[in-house]
Design an enzyme around this catalytic site. Sequence first.
Site, PDB file in Angstrom:
ATOM      1  CE1 TYR A   1     -12.138 -47.672  34.019  1.00  0.00           C
ATOM      2  CE2 TYR A   1      -9.987 -48.074  35.020  1.00  0.00           C
ATOM      3  CZ  TYR A   1     -10.783 -47.945  33.894  1.00  0.00           C
ATOM      4  OH  TYR A   1     -10.227 -48.096  32.646  1.00  0.00           O
TER       5      TYR A   1
ATOM      6  NE  ARG B   1     -13.062 -40.510  24.170  1.00  0.00           N
ATOM      7  CZ  ARG B   1     -13.413 -39.681  25.134  1.00  0.00           C
ATOM      8  NH1 ARG B   1     -13.247 -38.378  24.974  1.00  0.00           N
ATOM      9  NH2 ARG B   1     -13.934 -40.135  26.259  1.00  0.00           N
TER      10      ARG B   1
END
Length: 248
Positions: A154, A25
């Site tokens: 992150y 995706r």
Amino acid sequence: MWSSWLKRFEVRFINKKVFVTGASRGIGQGIAEAFRAEGAWVIGTRTGEQCAPDEVCNEWFSADFTQLEQIAACAEFVRKTSPDVLVNNAGINKNAPFVDIDPDMFRTIQQVNVVAPFMLCQAAIPSMKQKGWGRIVNISSIWGKISMAHRASYSASKFALDGMTVALAAEHSIDGIIANSIAPGFIDTDLTHHMLGDAGIKALVSKVPANRLGQVSEIARLVLWLASEENTFIAGQNVAIDGGFTRV
């Protein structure tokens, strides 16, 4: 003249084997489709059950990078398949205030975003070195160039991925293996729309000098160029593709 020039670019990756993680995706899917459109044999990873070849990838390998043994299995698969190009795209994120970050989640994010690319690079390099040619493109993020509140997990992973890429370039450029990372900004994907909604996207776009979201196709074109034979001297870079967001 122009037709021959265009044809050359349409088949830049014929007879090349390309391995793309997280190809089911978003950005990963766009990258896989772009390589395949230019003649590559594309192998993609995805989570879930094993999947038959389709219009995105010639082959699929099922792996959940939150599980270390599945990363190891994927690395062994990469070692056996000897790709010419490796694109480490798969990644996860979970925002949280710094003092509330769960250590287990922090470790999981590092495992998916750093350990998996590290192990796959280790697996791909020997055959690339033997051939005297290889390309590695690691998909970082603007949060691997700058950061903000709630992005500690992150950003830590993406800064680490960039550092690993620089070290790869320092060590293996001499072997004909060119490694770079790219740092996408705010990209027009289903996930972006799901997380931010129309109002959030409008507010975000106002901060981007280009005044729009980036397109997956723009990311894919940059990855393909960095991975192509046209790139002969750009190595160890972290190229932002963000409409100017990180520079103003």
